[in-house]
Design a protein around this motif. Structure first.
Motif, mmCIF file in Angstrom:
data_model
loop_
_atom_site.group_PDB
_atom_site.id
_atom_site.type_symbol
_atom_site.label_atom_id
_atom_site.label_comp_id
_atom_site.label_asym_id
_atom_site.label_seq_id
_atom_site.Cartn_x
_atom_site.Cartn_y
_atom_site.Cartn_z
ATOM 1 N N ALA A 84 -27.097 -58.515 2.798
ATOM 2 C CA ALA A 84 -26.257 -59.693 3.006
ATOM 3 C C ALA A 84 -26.266 -60.117 4.470
ATOM 4 O O ALA A 84 -26.312 -61.310 4.772
ATOM 5 N N ASN A 85 -26.246 -59.156 5.371
ATOM 6 C CA ASN A 85 -26.271 -59.490 6.795
ATOM 7 C C ASN A 85 -27.567 -60.181 7.182
ATOM 8 O O ASN A 85 -27.573 -61.141 7.958
ATOM 9 N N LEU A 86 -28.675 -59.715 6.645
ATOM 10 C CA LEU A 86 -29.954 -60.335 6.968
ATOM 11 C C LEU A 86 -30.118 -61.679 6.272
ATOM 12 O O LEU A 86 -30.866 -62.529 6.712
ATOM 13 N N ASP A 87 -29.429 -61.856 5.147
ATOM 14 C CA ASP A 87 -29.511 -63.108 4.396
ATOM 15 C C ASP A 87 -28.632 -64.211 4.973
ATOM 16 O O ASP A 87 -28.875 -65.382 4.722
ATOM 17 N N SER A 88 -27.572 -63.849 5.699
ATOM 18 C CA SER A 88 -26.540 -64.854 6.000
ATOM 19 C C SER A 88 -26.254 -65.000 7.484
ATOM 20 O O SER A 88 -25.240 -64.535 7.963
ATOM 21 N N ILE A 89 -27.126 -65.644 8.184
ATOM 22 C CA ILE A 89 -26.869 -65.948 9.593
ATOM 23 C C ILE A 89 -26.100 -67.267 9.644
ATOM 24 O O ILE A 89 -26.425 -68.214 8.954
ATOM 25 N N GLN A 90 -25.041 -67.291 10.420
ATOM 26 C CA GLN A 90 -24.274 -68.524 10.575
ATOM 27 C C GLN A 90 -23.939 -68.718 12.046
ATOM 28 O O GLN A 90 -23.358 -67.845 12.666
ATOM 29 N N HIS A 91 -24.325 -69.862 12.575
ATOM 30 C CA HIS A 91 -24.013 -70.226 13.964
ATOM 31 C C HIS A 91 -24.504 -69.179 14.955
ATOM 32 O O HIS A 91 -23.846 -68.908 15.952
ATOM 33 N N GLY A 92 -25.649 -68.578 14.658
ATOM 34 C CA GLY A 92 -26.231 -67.618 15.596
ATOM 35 C C GLY A 92 -25.532 -66.283 15.642
ATOM 36 O O GLY A 92 -25.762 -65.498 16.554
ATOM 37 N N GLN A 93 -24.674 -66.000 14.666
ATOM 38 C CA GLN A 93 -23.916 -64.753 14.636
ATOM 39 C C GLN A 93 -24.093 -64.066 13.288
ATOM 40 O O GLN A 93 -24.289 -64.717 12.264
ATOM 41 N N VAL A 94 -23.999 -62.743 13.289
ATOM 42 C CA VAL A 94 -24.056 -61.969 12.057
ATOM 43 C C VAL A 94 -22.840 -61.056 12.014
ATOM 44 O O VAL A 94 -22.607 -60.282 12.936
ATOM 45 N N TYR A 95 -22.061 -61.173 10.940
ATOM 46 C CA TYR A 95 -20.860 -60.351 10.787
ATOM 47 C C TYR A 95 -21.215 -59.021 10.139
ATOM 48 O O TYR A 95 -21.829 -58.981 9.074
ATOM 49 N N MET A 96 -20.838 -57.916 10.774
ATOM 50 C CA MET A 96 -21.073 -56.570 10.253
ATOM 51 C C MET A 96 -19.780 -56.090 9.609
ATOM 52 O O MET A 96 -18.875 -55.596 10.287
ATOM 53 N N ALA A 97 -19.679 -56.234 8.284
ATOM 54 C CA ALA A 97 -18.428 -55.948 7.572
ATOM 55 C C ALA A 97 -18.004 -54.485 7.697
ATOM 56 O O ALA A 97 -16.817 -54.188 7.820
ATOM 57 N N ASP A 98 -18.982 -53.546 7.670
ATOM 58 C CA ASP A 98 -18.606 -52.129 7.708
ATOM 59 C C ASP A 98 -17.922 -51.729 9.006
ATOM 60 O O ASP A 98 -17.103 -50.817 9.017
ATOM 61 N N VAL A 99 -18.241 -52.403 10.098
ATOM 62 C CA VAL A 99 -17.600 -52.066 11.375
ATOM 63 C C VAL A 99 -16.663 -53.157 11.869
ATOM 64 O O VAL A 99 -15.962 -52.976 12.866
ATOM 65 N N GLY A 100 -16.651 -54.298 11.176
ATOM 66 C CA GLY A 100 -15.708 -55.364 11.495
ATOM 67 C C GLY A 100 -15.984 -56.116 12.777
ATOM 68 O O GLY A 100 -15.061 -56.628 13.417
ATOM 69 N N ILE A 101 -17.249 -56.196 13.171
ATOM 70 C CA ILE A 101 -17.580 -56.939 14.393
ATOM 71 C C ILE A 101 -18.672 -57.968 14.100
ATOM 72 O O ILE A 101 -19.401 -57.864 13.121
ATOM 73 N N THR A 102 -18.772 -58.954 14.973
ATOM 74 C CA THR A 102 -19.805 -59.975 14.886
ATOM 75 C C THR A 102 -20.770 -59.773 16.041
ATOM 76 O O THR A 102 -20.344 -59.611 17.190
ATOM 77 N N LEU A 103 -22.056 -59.782 15.730
ATOM 78 C CA LEU A 103 -23.087 -59.579 16.747
ATOM 79 C C LEU A 103 -23.994 -60.795 16.820
ATOM 80 O O LEU A 103 -24.174 -61.499 15.826
ATOM 81 N N PRO A 104 -24.599 -61.039 17.976
ATOM 82 C CA PRO A 104 -25.545 -62.154 18.084
ATOM 83 C C PRO A 104 -26.735 -61.932 17.155
ATOM 84 O O PRO A 104 -27.219 -60.808 16.993
ATOM 85 N N ALA A 105 -27.198 -62.992 16.549
ATOM 86 C CA ALA A 105 -28.313 -62.901 15.610
ATOM 87 C C ALA A 105 -29.574 -62.360 16.263
ATOM 88 O O ALA A 105 -30.402 -61.740 15.595
ATOM 89 N N THR A 106 -29.716 -62.569 17.555
ATOM 90 C CA THR A 106 -30.924 -62.103 18.245
ATOM 91 C C THR A 106 -31.094 -60.591 18.115
ATOM 92 O O THR A 106 -32.215 -60.095 18.173
ATOM 93 N N VAL A 107 -29.996 -59.858 17.901
ATOM 94 C CA VAL A 107 -30.065 -58.407 17.711
ATOM 95 C C VAL A 107 -30.885 -58.080 16.462
ATOM 96 O O VAL A 107 -31.598 -57.081 16.411
ATOM 97 N N PHE A 108 -30.815 -58.956 15.449
ATOM 98 C CA PHE A 108 -31.460 -58.698 14.168
ATOM 99 C C PHE A 108 -32.746 -59.484 13.960
ATOM 100 O O PHE A 108 -33.390 -59.360 12.918
ATOM 101 N N GLU A 109 -33.124 -60.289 14.938
ATOM 102 C CA GLU A 109 -34.255 -61.189 14.754
ATOM 103 C C GLU A 109 -35.546 -60.465 14.400
ATOM 104 O O GLU A 109 -36.243 -60.839 13.469
ATOM 105 N N SER A 110 -35.882 -59.410 15.123
ATOM 106 C CA SER A 110 -37.144 -58.709 14.848
ATOM 107 C C SER A 110 -37.113 -58.032 13.483
ATOM 108 O O SER A 110 -38.136 -57.946 12.802
ATOM 109 N N ILE A 111 -35.932 -57.559 13.051
ATOM 110 C CA ILE A 111 -35.819 -56.964 11.713
ATOM 111 C C ILE A 111 -36.030 -58.045 10.662
ATOM 112 O O ILE A 111 -36.747 -57.849 9.677
ATOM 113 N N ALA A 112 -35.404 -59.205 10.849
ATOM 114 C CA ALA A 112 -35.505 -60.299 9.874
ATOM 115 C C ALA A 112 -36.940 -60.801 9.726
ATOM 116 O O ALA A 112 -37.337 -61.254 8.660
ATOM 117 N N GLN A 113 -37.731 -60.703 10.801
ATOM 118 C CA GLN A 113 -39.113 -61.172 10.746
ATOM 119 C C GLN A 113 -39.996 -60.278 9.895
ATOM 120 O O GLN A 113 -41.059 -60.685 9.448
#
Length: 139
Positions: A84-113
């Motif tokens: 779900a995190n890799l599927d749902s980028i919104q406004h350049g942010q990704v919400y990590m529900a298990d830890v309750g924080i929002t991280l910049p999408a750039t953190v996940f960019e290489s994984i998403a590619q």
């Protein structure tokens, strides 16, 4: 579809001679990736429970709009939140529900590619259309 008699020919394209092959290898063939498949469609063994199974593998031959996935290893279930995190980028942010924080999408960019949806025709083999999460959800 498999070609029983593969051919390799030099053909004229515009003003250049190019080599054409019927080997059905796509541009991603040979690359490794991370794949998600609905748990009910994965026939191999895996640990955990959940709606999706995550596994690693290599994109093989390309035929009929799909790559066969080979060299499958590391199958784990219960990764619904990761998908779900890799599927749902919104406004350049990704919400990590298990830890309750929002991280910049750039953190996940290489994984998403290098992450793809997988499917099965029920023949014990697994396939992907070769469109990464980055291409389908992040651009």
């Amino acid at each position: 579809m498999r070609i029983s008699n593969p051919e390799l020919k030099v053909i004229r394209f515009a003003s250049d001679d190019v080599i054409a092959s019927s080997a059905l290898l796509g541009p991603l063939s040979g690359q490794t990736g991370l794949f998600y498949i609905p748990a009910g469609d994965f026939g191999g063994s895996y640990s955990g429970t959940g709606n999706y199974v995550q596994f690693n593998g290599t994109l093989g031959s390309y035929s009929g709009g799909a790559y066969e996935i080979t060299g499958i290893y590391g199958a784990t279930a219960g990764v619904d939140g990761d998908k779900a995190n890799l599927d749902s980028i919104q406004h350049g942010q990704v919400y990590m529900a298990d830890v309750g924080i929002t991280l910049p999408a750039t953190v996940f960019e290489s994984i998403a590619q290098q992450t793809y949806d997988a499917f099965s025709y029920g023949n014990g083999k697994y396939y992907t259309n070769g469109t990464s999460y980055y291409e389908s959800h992040w651009q």
